[in-house]
Design a protein around this motif. Structure first.
Motif, short mmCIF file in Angstrom:
data_model
loop_
_atom_site.label_atom_id
_atom_site.label_comp_id
_atom_site.label_asym_id
_atom_site.label_seq_id
_atom_site.Cartn_x
_atom_site.Cartn_y
_atom_site.Cartn_z
N VAL A 1 -8.58 -0.01 7.42
CA VAL A 1 -8.90 -0.48 6.07
C VAL A 1 -10.42 -0.64 5.96
N HIS B 1 0.85 -1.19 0.00
CA HIS B 1 0.00 0.00 0.00
C HIS B 1 0.89 1.24 0.00
N LEU C 1 -7.61 1.86 1.58
CA LEU C 1 -7.48 0.50 1.07
C LEU C 1 -6.03 0.04 1.16
N VAL D 1 -6.65 -3.55 -7.26
CA VAL D 1 -6.52 -2.99 -5.91
C VAL D 1 -5.36 -2.01 -5.85
N CYS E 1 -3.69 -3.71 -0.19
CA CYS E 1 -3.79 -4.96 -0.93
C CYS E 1 -3.85 -6.12 0.08
N GLU F 1 -7.61 6.05 -3.19
CA GLU F 1 -8.32 5.49 -2.04
C GLU F 1 -7.34 5.16 -0.93
N THR G 1 -12.84 -2.63 4.56
CA THR G 1 -12.93 -3.93 3.88
C THR G 1 -14.18 -4.03 3.02
N LEU H 1 -13.22 -2.48 -0.18
CA LEU H 1 -12.23 -3.34 -0.83
C LEU H 1 -12.90 -4.53 -1.49
#
Length: 679
Positions: free
Chosen positions: A489, A367, A549, A539, A551, A546, A491, A494
């Motif tokens: 995060v 990230h 988020l 991602v 990975c 974003e 999720t 995501l």
């Protein structure tokens, strides 16, 4: 303003000059060169204001430009430009001959007249490669200059330079020295060293060990930093036309706070800078919900022999503290003081090397890392806190204009004394915090510091107790958010993004704890396992915009007969018709995008691959890997963007290249120039 020539878009170029002295950039100049190439409403340089109020009747208008010219002759930094060579490497060019700056004059000497001079100087872009780093204006009464305003390119001067400039300028104008100006004598002037000399020393190899040690410290901080201190930060698209529309600026003026800081210093219970920094870290942790606070702070790095020099010598130090809810205030202040001292000792490093290091850490962690929290403490406090305490006055909070044009900060606090008060000057991005919560945050910080001075036993209180007692704003995250790898995060978002990939029928994202105690972010998917590379690309590409988020650490593929865990499915699947429609539309749009790539994006892919290849010594380029993974460096990233422009495409910027995403995601940003589209 100064006469300038604006280079055409294309390859890096250097305007031929006569009577110049060349040197590499100082490490402390490198961030301003790099940031100049990042997106702003216009191509511009970071600027700082320097104001000199002339006592009495003022000075003749005709005396201003000669005095400024003397100042520029005295200090090389004020007649230095910063071109980029044909190889893409920047350097500083110290001009021996230069044109006088053309002053802007304004009749009247009221505050609005001084502001008008500042805005006139600030507005036009300052081109690093050709514009002198100094502009001058003044207000006029009865044909005499009353207030001088100088606007400086930040790559050429820092805040510590301003008192030096003031003392010299007052001498050249024949004015008595200011009370707080450093002594200025010809003997001391001749002993001053110049930025070009320090730059050559830094690049000679003698500073390599210092650079390496500092970068190891930076790597430690980056490895445990949140992906974003404030995961709800969002770039404000389309508002660049209104300068300052991105940020809210609020100042708290408190004489009671200054009195409290005087008591702290007198009783030596803690350093004032540690108390302020620790208090800010508590407020940031509460406001962001991240129990780890990483902030940047500036150190002047004024070495022996540079005390009377003008230049941009300060560098940002990285400081990481952990204001856990159960930590005591005494423990947090000791940690903050220790880590700040470590950061200060490690604040001498090549910024461009740091930027390369950051790209490698981001690739390893999966990230991007947004470092947008800043705290700075004025050295003027030390002198102010030794004075006799003045009377207490009511605290005032005012809202001010902020002219920041970029979006590279989330929350920035400056603290300094002024007029018998301590000032907490907070600049906040609009998507990070609203105006009422800014006021609550500043008021809570002030009240806590005053109470800490009055109640020594408060040092035994916990961070959580302080947050509650002083009503500091607290973050709340809804269901679907998890805290992992020091980061919050989303999720649910995501999982929705993953489901837009063709070949993924269903997806959920959650945290799984291993027998070893390790917590991993795992994506459970139903569909074709062969789609996993595209899922990763999707991602990673989304991380540009974003910041909430990351990975997933692992992917677990299930067949259609193995449903997702009920709890995960309930939490992560879209629960409304609107969200299901949105996901379906995104999937359809993605398929159309894939078809468009087949027919219309190959030119952008090819142009980007050619531009990157030139920066990595002609090696072949894999668009499924990141720029950094293939040896791309920060210093050559602006040249890649310029070469891409030569090939007919705009859109990406150097930060886009240096992120952890594959180059294919960067190619998706490429937009053909209008003349190319019309052919």
């Amino acid at each position: 303003m100064t006469q300038r020539h604006v280079p055409r878009s294309g390859e890096p170029r250097t305007t031929p000059r006569v009577e110049e002295t060349r040197a590499p950039l100082m490490w402390s100049q490198e961030p301003y060169w790099y940031q100049y190439h990042l997106p702003l409403p216009v191509v511009d340089s970071a600027k700082i204001q320097f104001t000199v109020r002339v006592p009495g009747k003022g000075v003749p208008e005709s005396a201003v430009v000669p005095a400024v010219r003397e100042l520029m002759h005295r200090h090389e930094a004020l007649r230095t430009v910063y071109p980029t060579g044909q190889d893409g490497i920047p350097f500083q060019s110290v001009l021996e001959r230069f044109e006088n700056p053309v002053p802007f004059r304004r009749e009247g000497n009221e505050p609005e007249d001084v502001d008008a001079v500042f805005h006139a100087l600030f507005g036009p872009p300052m081109v690093q490669s050709v514009d002198l780093p100094l502009r001058v204006g003044f207000t006029v009464e009865n044909n005499r200059a009353k207030t001088l305003v100088l606007l400086l390119n930040h790559i050429s001067a820092d805040g510590v330079s301003l008192p030096v400039m003031r003392a010299d300028l007052e001498r050249y104008l024949g004015l008595p020295p200011s009370a707080d100006a450093p002594p200025s004598t010809p003997e001391r002037d001749t002993a001053s060293l110049q930025p070009a000399a320090l730059a050559r020393e830094q690049h000679s190899g003698s500073w390599d060990a210092r650079n390496g040690s500092a970068l190891r410290h930076c790597e430690d901080v980056l490895s445990s930093a949140p992906a974003a201190q404030f995961p709800r930060f969002r770039f404000i698209a389309g508002s660049h036309a209104e300068v300052g529309s991105h940020y809210l600026r609020t100042c708290l003026h408190s004489s009671r706070l200054l009195l409290a800081l005087q008591r702290m210093r007198r009783e030596s219970r803690s350093s004032v800078s540690s108390a302020l920094s620790a208090t800010f870290s508590i407020a940031v942790a509460a406001l962001s919900g991240n129990p780890r606070t990483v902030f940047k702070t500036n150190f002047s790095n004024r070495f022996r022999g540079f005390e009377r020099s003008v230049g941009c010598f300060f560098q940002e130090a990285l400081v990481s503290v952990h204001p856990r809810g159960d930590a005591t205030i005494a423990e947090l202040m000791a940690e903050t003081e220790n880590r700040t001292l470590v950061g200060a000792r490690r604040a001498r490093y090549s910024y461009l090397h740091f930027r390369d290091l950051k790209a490698r850490v981001e690739a390893r962690r999966g990230h991007s890392i947004r470092l947008g929290t800043v705290v700075n403490f004025s050295s003027r406090f030390e002198k102010e806190l030794r004075k006799t305490a003045g009377p207490a006055r009511p605290t005032e909070i005012e809202e001010l204009e902020c002219l920041w044009r970029d979006e590279y900060a989330d929350l920035s606090l400056r603290s300094f004394p002024r007029g018998g008060e301590a000032v907490l000057d907070l600049i906040a991005h609009r998507t990070v915090v609203e105006r009422p919560r800014i006021r609550s945050m500043l008021t809570g910080m002030e009240q806590f510091l005053i109470a800490l001075a009055d109640e020594p036993e408060l040092a035994r209180a916990t961070v959580a107790e302080v947050v509650e007692r002083f009503a500091l704003p607290v973050a709340q995250y809804p269901e679907g958010w998890v805290h992992i790898d020091h980061s919050w995060v989303n999720t649910a978002k995501l999982a929705t993004l993953i489901r837009t990939v063709e070949g993924v029928e269903a997806a959920s994202v959650g945290v799984e704890e291993r027998p070893t105690g390790e917590r991993v972010l795992i994506a459970r998917l139903v569909g074709r396992p062969s789609a996993e590379p595209e899922v990763r690309h999707r991602v990673l590409g989304a991380l540009r915009e974003e910041v909430d988020l990351v990975c997933p650490h692992e992917f677990s593929w299930l067949d259609g007969s193995s449903p997702l865990p009920a709890s995960a499915a309930a939490a992560e699947q879209p629960t409304t018709t609107e969200s299901r429609t949105s996901a379906s539309a995104a999937s359809a749009a993605d398929r159309r995008g894939a078809d468009s790539r087949t027919t219309g994006r190959r030119a952008a892919d090819r142009a980007l691959a050619e531009a990157v290849s030139a920066a990595i010594a002609g090696a072949p380029v894999d668009l499924d890997l990141s720029y950094a993974q293939q040896g791309g460096t920060a210093v050559l990233a602006p040249a890649v963007v310029q070469r891409l422009a030569l090939r007919g495409f705009s859109g990406p910027n150097p930060d886009d290249l240096l992120g952890p995403w594959p180059l294919r995601a960067v190619a998706d940003l490429c937009v053909a120039h209008r003349e190319d589209r019309d052919r």
